[in-house]
Design an enzyme around this catalytic site. Structure first.
Site, PDB file in Angstrom:
ATOM      1  N   SER A  27     -20.603   7.075  -2.594  1.00 22.48           N
ATOM      2  CA  SER A  27     -20.757   8.488  -2.263  1.00 22.48           C
ATOM      3  C   SER A  27     -20.601   9.391  -3.463  1.00 22.48           C
ATOM      4  O   SER A  27     -20.231   8.958  -4.553  1.00 22.48           O
ATOM      5  CB  SER A  27     -19.764   8.887  -1.173  1.00 22.48           C
ATOM      6  OG  SER A  27     -18.527   9.183  -1.766  1.00 22.48           O
ATOM      7  N   GLY A  28     -20.867  10.668  -3.243  1.00 20.26           N
ATOM      8  CA  GLY A  28     -20.781  11.660  -4.297  1.00 20.26           C
ATOM      9  C   GLY A  28     -19.414  12.316  -4.364  1.00 20.26           C
ATOM     10  O   GLY A  28     -19.192  13.209  -5.184  1.00 20.26           O
ATOM     11  N   ASP A  29     -18.497  11.895  -3.484  1.00 20.68           N
ATOM     12  CA  ASP A  29     -17.151  12.474  -3.518  1.00 20.68           C
ATOM     13  C   ASP A  29     -16.171  11.360  -3.129  1.00 20.68           C
ATOM     14  O   ASP A  29     -16.559  10.195  -3.054  1.00 20.68           O
ATOM     15  CB  ASP A  29     -17.084  13.698  -2.589  1.00 20.68           C
ATOM     16  CG  ASP A  29     -16.096  14.749  -3.094  1.00 20.68           C
ATOM     17  OD1 ASP A  29     -15.001  14.352  -3.540  1.00 20.68           O
ATOM     18  OD2 ASP A  29     -16.403  15.948  -3.041  1.00 20.68           O
ATOM     19  N   ASP A  30     -14.903  11.716  -2.874  1.00 21.34           N
ATOM     20  CA  ASP A  30     -13.901  10.682  -2.617  1.00 21.34           C
ATOM     21  C   ASP A  30     -14.336   9.745  -1.481  1.00 21.34           C
ATOM     22  O   ASP A  30     -14.831  10.196  -0.453  1.00 21.34           O
ATOM     23  CB  ASP A  30     -12.577  11.353  -2.240  1.00 21.34           C
ATOM     24  CG  ASP A  30     -12.081  12.298  -3.331  1.00 21.34           C
ATOM     25  OD1 ASP A  30     -12.239  11.959  -4.524  1.00 21.34           O
ATOM     26  OD2 ASP A  30     -11.554  13.376  -2.995  1.00 21.34           O
TER      27      ASP A  30
END
Ligand SMILES: *[C@@H]1O[C@H](CO)[C@@H](O)[C@H](O)[C@H]1NC(C)=O
Ligand SMILES: *[C@@H]1O[C@H](CO)[C@@H](O)[C@H](O)[C@H]1NC(C)=O
Ligand SMILES: *[C@@H]1O[C@H](CO)[C@@H](O)[C@H](O)[C@H]1NC(C)=O
Ligand SMILES: *[C@@H]1O[C@H](CO)[C@@H](O)[C@H](O)[C@H]1NC(C)=O
Ligand SMILES: *[C@@H]1O[C@H](CO)[C@@H](O)[C@H](O)[C@H]1NC(C)=O
Ligand SMILES: *[C@@H]1O[C@H](CO)[C@@H](O)[C@H](O)[C@H]1NC(C)=O
Length: 500
Positions: free
Chosen positions: A276-279
Site C-alpha cells: 500500500s501507499g501508507d501504513d
C-alpha cells in the site's frame, strides 16, 4: 502418351476444396463458440440459482441465505446494484433479531462484476463473495452519502466537516462477517486519488469498510483493491478478527492504509499480505482534543504473520491519532520488504493520552529506511485548539528478535523534551546496513531505555545491559513479551455450509 490434365483446373478444384474446408472449420468453430457461450451463460444462471458455500461462523451458522441476484443485481460491471444490495441486506436484516445461534442471514455474491454505491450492513449477517466475484465501488459521487465526522476526530481527515460514507458500512451492529473464497472488493480508487490531489473533493474520501460501534467482526479470505482512502476501519468496536486477507494499492496512492483499528479492543489480525501507499496496519484512537474528550483507547491487539510492502510508510504504526490511548499491542512474525520502517510510534504535543505496553517479537525486514522509528513531533492537528499541555505518555515499548537487511539507518528515536519516551527495550537485534547507509546508524533524543545484543551498537540512552563480560549487569535477558494469551486469540471458527 499424353496425360491430359489441366493443372489449372486441378489447382482450382483444390482451392475450392480448401476454401470449403476453411469455411466449414470456421462454421464449426463459430458453433462451438456459441455452444460454449450458451453453456457458460447457463452455468452462470445455474450458479446464481443453485449455489453452495462453505463459510466460517463464530456465534452460529446463519439460518437464512440469499443471492444478490434474487434482488435484481446484474454482474456486468456497468449496471448499478446499489438498490439490489440494499434490498438484500434489508431482507436478511429481518432475521438479525433471531440472534447469532441459529438466526441471521448470509448474502451470497456470485461470480461477476457487481458495481455498487455504498450500502449499510446489518447484524448477525455474513457477506460471502465467490472467488470470481468483484464488488466494484461506484464512481458516481451522488451515490456516496455524506455522513458526520467521527466524534473522536472532530472533522474529516482530508477536509473539515463531513465525510463520504464507506463502501461497506455498519453502525451499532453485532456479529458481522465479511468473507469469501478470496473474492474481491475493488474501490476503483484512481478516480478519488486524482480528485484528492487536485483538491477537487468537498469531503473526506470514503473507506472500503467501516464498522462503528460493532461487536464481533470477522473479515477473512478477501482481496481489497485500490481503496479511495483507508481500506478497513473498525472504530469504537470490539472482538475483531481479520484473517487471510490481501490488500493491494499502488505504493504511492494517498492514504491507502491497510487495516486501521481505531478505539477498538480485542483485535486479532493474522496471515495477511498488504501492499500500500501508507501504513499496512495503523492503530489509532482519535485526534487531539476530540480524541481526549471521547476517551476510548485501542487495546488488547495481536498482529501475527503480517507481510507488508510500503516504501513510504510503516509495517505497523501506532498513531499518529492516539488521543484515546493505545495499550497492549503484540506484534509477532512481521515481514516487511521495501518498507520505510518496522513498528513505528507517532505522536505529538496536544495528543495527550498514552502509548504503552507495545510488544514486538520477531521481525524480518529487508530494505528499510529506519528499522526503529519513534516521532514525538508529528505535525498534524485537526485545528488550532489543541491543548499544548496535553503531553502523551510513552512507556514500555519492547522489540526483540529483529533481523534487518539493507538499512539506511538503524533507528531514529525522538521523544518529547518534557515527556521522555521511557521503558524502551531492544534485544537480539541485528541490523545489516546498506552500502549507502547514513554515517550515524542511530539518532536518539528524549528517550530512555535498555538494550542487549543489539548491532550496530545503539545510542547511549538505550543503556547496554551487556553480555556477561561487562556492561550494566542488569536483569535483562530479553525484552518482555506477555506469556498469557488474549481471549481473542483462542476464538475458533465453526464451519458452516449452505446449498441453494
Ligand atoms: C448508513 O447508515 C448511516 C447511519 O444510519 C446513514 O447515515 C447513512 O446514510 C447510511 N448509508 C447508506 C448508504 O444508506
Ligand atoms: C447507535 O447507537 C447510539 C447509542 O445507542 C445512538 O445514539 C445512535 O443513534 C445509533 N446510531 C445508529 C445509526 O443506529
Ligand atoms: C487472493 O487473490 C489475490 C489477488 O489476486 C492474490 O494475490 C492472493 O494470492 C490470493 N490469495 C489466495 C489465498 O489465494
Ligand atoms: C479461509 O479459507 C481457508 C481455505 O479455504 C479456510 O480453510 C479457512 O477456514 C478460511 N478462514 C476464514 C477465517 O474464513
Ligand atoms: C537496497 O536498498 C536500496 C534502496 O535503499 C535498493 O535500491 C536496493 O535495490 C536494495 N538492495 C537489495 C539487495 O535489496
Ligand atoms: C534472536 O533472533 C533470531 C531471529 O531474529 C532468532 O532466530 C533467535 O532464536 C533469537 N535468539 C534468542 C536468544 O532469542
Amino acid at each position: 502418351m499424353e496425360i491430359s490434365s489441366n493443372p489449372n483446373s486441378l489447382s482450382h478444384l483444390l482451392h475450392h476444396h480448401l476454401q470449403d474446408q476453411v469455411s466449414m472449420a470456421l462454421r464449426a468453430l463459430f458453433l462451438l463458440l456459441l455452444v460454449a457461450m450458451v453453456a457458460a451463460a447457463a452455468r452462470r444462471d445455474e450458479e446464481s440459482r443453485a449455489w453452495a458455500v462453505e463459510y466460517v461462523a463464530v456465534t452460529g451458522c446463519r439460518a437464512h441465505a440469499a443471492s444478490v441476484v434474487e434482488f435484481g443485481a446484474v454482474g456486468d460491471g456497468i449496471t448499478s446494484n446499489t438498490k439490489a444490495f440494499k434490498a438484500a441486506v434489508e431482507h436478511l436484516g429481518q432475521y438479525s433479531k433471531d440472534g447469532g445461534g441459529g438466526g441471521g442471514g448470509l448474502l451470497y455474491v456470485p461470480a461477476g462484476r457487481w458495481l455498487t454505491g455504498p450500502f449499510n450492513l446489518t447484524s448477525v449477517f455474513t457477506l460471502f463473495l465467490h472467488r470470481d466475484a468483484v464488488i466494484l465501488a461506484s464512481q458516481d459521487i451522488s451515490e456516496w452519502p455524506v455522513i458526520d465526522p467521527l466524534p473522536s476526530y472532530g472533522r474529516g481527515r482530508d477536509k473539515a466537516g463531513g465525510r463520504y460514507s464507506s463502501l461497506l458500512m455498519g453502525v451499532n451492529l453485532t456479529d458481522v462477517i465479511l468473507t469469501g473464497d478470496n473474492g474481491t472488493i475493488d474501490g476503483q480508487g484512481a478516480f478519488w486519488w486524482q480528485k484528492f490531489h487536485k483538491n477537487q473533493l468537498k469531503y473526506t474520501r470514503g473507506y472500503l469498510v467501516e464498522l462503528m460501534y460493532t461487536d464481533q467482526i470477522v473479515i477473512s479470505n478477501l482481496t481489497f483493491l485500490n481503496s479511495p482512502n483507508w481500506n478497513i476501519h473498525p472504530v469504537y468496536s470490539s472482538n475483531i478478527i481479520v484473517s487471510g486477507i490481501t490488500i493491494l494499492a499502488p505504493v504511492h496512492s494517498p492514504n491507502t492504509d491497510g487495516i486501521n483499528p481505531d478505539s477498538c479492543s480485542n483485535v486479532r489480525i493474522e496471515d495477511s499480505y498488504i501492499v500500500s501507499g501508507d501504513d499496512c496496519v495503523a492503530i489509532k484512537s482519535g485526534w487531539d482534543e476530540y480524541g481526549i474528550a471521547f476517551g476510548r483507547p485501542s487495546e488488547h491487539i495481536t498482529i501475527k504473520r503480517l507481510t507488508c510492502i510500503s516504501p513510504t510508510s510503516a509495517a505497523i504504526a501506532v498513531g499518529s491519532e492516539m488521543s484515546g490511548g493505545v495499550r497492549d499491542v503484540r506484534a509477532e512474525d512481521i515481514t516487511a520488504i521495501n518498507t520505510e520502517s518496522g513498528v513505528r510510534l507517532k505522536t505529538a504535543v496536544g495528543r495527550g493520552a498514552f502509548i504503552k505496553d507495545i510488544y514486538v517479537r520477531g521481525m524480518n525486514l529487508n530494505t528499510m529506511k529506519w528499522v526503529f522509528w519513534m516521532t514525538g513531533n508529528y505535525k498534524s492537528h485537526p485545528d488550532g485548539k489543541f491543548d499544548p499541555n496535553a503531553l502523551p505518555e510513552v512507556n514500555g515499548i519492547s522489540y526483540s528478535n529483529v533481523v534487518a537487511q539493507n538499512v539506511s539507518m538503524a533507528g531514529r528515536l525522538d521523544g518529547i523534551e518534557n515527556a521522555h519516551f521511557k521503558g524502551i527495550c531492544l534485544s537480539n537485534v541485528t541490523v545489516h546496513m546498506a552500502m549507502k547507509a547514513k554515517k550515524v546508524p542511530w539518532e536518539c533524543t528524549y528517550i530512555e531505555g535498555v538494550s542487549k545484543d543489539v548491532s550496530p551498537k545503539p545510542c547511549d540512552s538505550l543503556e547496554d545491559q551487556g553480555s556477561d563480560e561487562g556492561g550494566g549487569g542488569g536483569e535483562l535477558t530479553s525484552c518482555r513479551f506477555p506469556e498469557e494469551r488474549l481471549p481473542i486469540e483462542d476464538i475458533e471458527f465453526k464451519r458452516c455450509s449452505y446449498a441453494a
